[in-house]
Design a protein around this motif. Structure first.
Motif, mmCIF file in Angstrom:
data_model
loop_
_atom_site.group_PDB
_atom_site.id
_atom_site.type_symbol
_atom_site.label_atom_id
_atom_site.label_comp_id
_atom_site.label_asym_id
_atom_site.label_seq_id
_atom_site.Cartn_x
_atom_site.Cartn_y
_atom_site.Cartn_z
ATOM 1 N N GLN A 2 -4.885 7.540 -4.045
ATOM 2 C CA GLN A 2 -4.732 7.444 -5.177
ATOM 3 C C GLN A 2 -3.463 6.424 -5.855
ATOM 4 N N GLU A 3 -2.564 6.592 -5.160
ATOM 5 C CA GLU A 3 -1.207 5.718 -5.286
ATOM 6 C C GLU A 3 -1.366 4.496 -4.922
ATOM 7 N N ILE A 4 -2.157 4.186 -3.693
ATOM 8 C CA ILE A 4 -2.620 2.823 -3.392
ATOM 9 C C ILE A 4 -3.438 2.132 -4.450
ATOM 10 N N ILE A 5 -4.506 3.003 -4.952
ATOM 11 C CA ILE A 5 -5.375 2.624 -5.869
ATOM 12 C C ILE A 5 -4.813 2.146 -7.042
ATOM 13 N N ALA A 6 -3.597 3.002 -7.686
ATOM 14 C CA ALA A 6 -2.758 2.852 -8.983
ATOM 15 C C ALA A 6 -2.196 1.331 -8.758
ATOM 16 N N VAL A 7 -1.577 1.101 -7.425
ATOM 17 C CA VAL A 7 -0.996 -0.178 -7.418
ATOM 18 C C VAL A 7 -1.867 -1.224 -7.471
ATOM 19 N N ILE A 8 -2.884 -1.221 -6.727
ATOM 20 C CA ILE A 8 -4.091 -2.332 -6.839
ATOM 21 C C ILE A 8 -4.254 -2.674 -8.042
ATOM 22 N N ARG A 9 -4.527 -1.511 -8.809
ATOM 23 C CA ARG A 9 -5.410 -1.834 -10.144
ATOM 24 C C ARG A 9 -4.312 -2.613 -11.213
ATOM 25 N N LYS A 10 -2.983 -2.592 -10.618
ATOM 26 C CA LYS A 10 -2.026 -3.462 -11.600
ATOM 27 C C LYS A 10 -2.448 -4.931 -11.563
#
Length: 85
Positions: A45-53
């Protein structure tokens, strides 16, 4: 002129390099806390949040797997990034 290139200040690191460094920190931290088997979901979930930036992706576009052997652990991260239209 090659020797002078060595002394030039390097440009800012790319976002991929920063993301790789962050992931290495996360992996090193989690290796020290092996008693928590549920960290992969939170990490995903944290990696997804970073990529979505940087690019719009769906949650199922990121796959994380951890393989343990006798003397090391391998974290495999697969991200499907959509093509630019």
């Amino acid at each position: 002129m090659g020797i002078f290139d060595y002394f030039k200040s390097k440009s800012e690191p790319s976002s991929a390099s920063v993301a790789k460094d962050r992931l290495q920190i996360i992996v090193a931290h989690e290796r020290s806390r092996r008693t928590q088997p549920d960290y992969l979901e939170q990490m995903q979930q944290e990696i997804i949040a970073v990529i979505r930036k940087y690019v719009q992706i769906e949650s199922d576009d990121v796959q994380i797997q951890l393989e343990n052997t006798d003397d090391c652990s391998v974290l495999e991260l697969n991200v499907t990034i959509p093509e630019k239209s």
